[in-house]
Design a protein around this motif. Structure first.
Motif, PDB file in Angstrom:
ATOM      1  N   TRP A  88     -60.100 -44.366  -7.512  1.00 26.41           N
ATOM      2  CA  TRP A  88     -60.390 -45.570  -8.165  1.00 26.41           C
ATOM      3  C   TRP A  88     -59.040 -46.197  -8.535  1.00 26.41           C
ATOM      4  O   TRP A  88     -58.152 -45.513  -8.962  1.00 26.41           O
ATOM      5  N   ILE A  94     -66.617 -49.312 -14.096  1.00 28.53           N
ATOM      6  CA  ILE A  94     -67.957 -49.435 -14.002  1.00 28.53           C
ATOM      7  C   ILE A  94     -68.333 -49.669 -15.326  1.00 28.53           C
ATOM      8  O   ILE A  94     -68.029 -49.002 -16.257  1.00 28.53           O
ATOM      9  N   HIS A  97     -73.981 -47.939 -18.028  1.00 32.47           N
ATOM     10  CA  HIS A  97     -75.291 -47.472 -17.149  1.00 32.47           C
ATOM     11  C   HIS A  97     -75.439 -45.999 -17.577  1.00 32.47           C
ATOM     12  O   HIS A  97     -74.677 -45.377 -18.135  1.00 32.47           O
ATOM     13  N   VAL A 113     -68.662 -34.861 -13.320  1.00 34.07           N
ATOM     14  CA  VAL A 113     -67.353 -35.429 -12.840  1.00 34.07           C
ATOM     15  C   VAL A 113     -66.093 -34.538 -12.985  1.00 34.07           C
ATOM     16  O   VAL A 113     -65.910 -34.230 -14.385  1.00 34.07           O
ATOM     17  N   TYR A 115     -62.243 -34.092 -12.818  1.00 34.21           N
ATOM     18  CA  TYR A 115     -60.951 -34.940 -12.771  1.00 34.21           C
ATOM     19  C   TYR A 115     -59.916 -34.212 -12.117  1.00 34.21           C
ATOM     20  O   TYR A 115     -59.901 -32.818 -12.283  1.00 34.21           O
ATOM     21  N   TYR A 149     -73.080 -34.122 -17.778  1.00 33.92           N
ATOM     22  CA  TYR A 149     -74.216 -34.708 -18.582  1.00 33.92           C
ATOM     23  C   TYR A 149     -75.376 -35.094 -17.878  1.00 33.92           C
ATOM     24  O   TYR A 149     -75.262 -35.032 -16.646  1.00 33.92           O
ATOM     25  N   HIS A 157     -72.879 -44.706 -20.381  1.00 31.06           N
ATOM     26  CA  HIS A 157     -71.576 -44.580 -20.161  1.00 31.06           C
ATOM     27  C   HIS A 157     -70.757 -45.571 -19.374  1.00 31.06           C
ATOM     28  O   HIS A 157     -71.502 -46.288 -18.640  1.00 31.06           O
ATOM     29  N   ARG A 167     -56.960 -43.168  -9.842  1.00 28.21           N
ATOM     30  CA  ARG A 167     -57.636 -42.240 -10.630  1.00 28.21           C
ATOM     31  C   ARG A 167     -58.665 -41.512  -9.544  1.00 28.21           C
ATOM     32  O   ARG A 167     -59.362 -41.993  -8.859  1.00 28.21           O
ATOM     33  N   THR A 169     -61.433 -38.398  -8.673  1.00 25.58           N
ATOM     34  CA  THR A 169     -62.738 -37.394  -9.131  1.00 25.58           C
ATOM     35  C   THR A 169     -63.273 -36.724  -8.207  1.00 25.58           C
ATOM     36  O   THR A 169     -63.290 -37.224  -6.859  1.00 25.58           O
TER      37      THR A 169
END
Ligand SMILES: O=C(O)CCC(=O)C(=O)O
Ligand SMILES: [Fe+2]
Length: 225
Positions: A88, A94, A97, A113, A115, A149, A157, A167, A169
């Motif tokens: 990102w 985002i 959602h 996710v 990181y 999650y 989130h 960034r 992931t």
């Protein structure tokens, strides 16, 4: 993050060496992504573009799958639905959602996710937030951290805009429905790619079928010599 069964955080799930390997693969092969300021690389892309880079990615993918099955107490019942390395850049974000909020995403049951780098050290912004009654629960990404999650509406989130840096992931989704597993699609692509490579290798030495008449079509052993 409390005793919630529908979420978990593992702070040092990967070593620095493992996160560096995945970052390397992403840098080598990622393509402009599905959203503005995002670049991504699916497992599928790696199979097609550079299968020699698969082993570290497949290894981590399995570790994450094991963690999902263990945390959500679904031994041998979970399938990987999608695997992507995603970066990102500044401007990427985002909004609120949940991860199964479209009809075509209904098969997604769990999200992970992982990181690959850290907020403040490697990028600014990009904070992950869960919606919660007491105000957003904010999570600052740090290299090697795994966030799990459920993909349902209990885990709404967002990701705040990245303001500087990149960034990165490894993002994965999981399904309980075998027909939606990623493996089938990936191995079909790998087989097709291998067959293509093989026929290129054999080149003109292979006999070519005669398709210049229907008769030839029905007689596949009739070849031009
Ligand atoms: O990168 C993250 O922290 C979460 C991304 C996300 O919510 C998504 O791709 O659905
Ligand atoms: Fe999401």
């Amino acid at each position: 993050m409390g005793a919630s069964q529908n979420r978990a955080i593992y702070e040092h799930f990967l070593t620095q060496q493992e996160t560096q390997q995945l970052l390397f693969i992403h840098r080598a092969l990622a393509v402009n992504g599905y959203r503005p300021h995002v670049r991504s690389l699916t497992l599928f892309d790696v199979v097609l573009a550079e299968p020699r880079l698969l082993p570290p990615l497949v290894h981590v993918r399995q570790l994450v799958l094991d963690a999902v099955e263990e945390h959500f107490d679904k031994p041998c019942q979970v399938f990987v639905e999608h695997t992507s390395l995603i970066s990102w850049g500044p401007g990427a974000s985002i909004g609120w959602h949940h991860d199964s909020n479209r009809e075509y995403l209904a098969q997604r049951h769990f999200s992970a996710v992982l990181y690959l780098n850290s907020s403040n050290a490697d990028f600014s912004g990009g904070t992950f937030c869960f919606q919660s009654g007491r105000g957003p629960l904010r999570i600052q990404p740090s290299a090697g951290m795994l966030l799990l999650y459920t993909a349902d509406a209990s885990n709404v989130h967002q990701v705040e805009p990245v303001t500087a840096g990149e960034r990165a992931t490894l993002t994965m989704w999981f399904t309980l429905e075998q027909e939606h597993q990623e493996d089938k699609k990936v191995s079909a692509a790998a087989a097709a790619a291998a067959a293509g490579a093989l026929s290129k290798l054999a080149g003109s030495k292979l006999p070519t079928l005669s398709f210049d008449s229907l008769y030839g079509f029905w007689s596949p052993f009739f070849v031009h010599i």
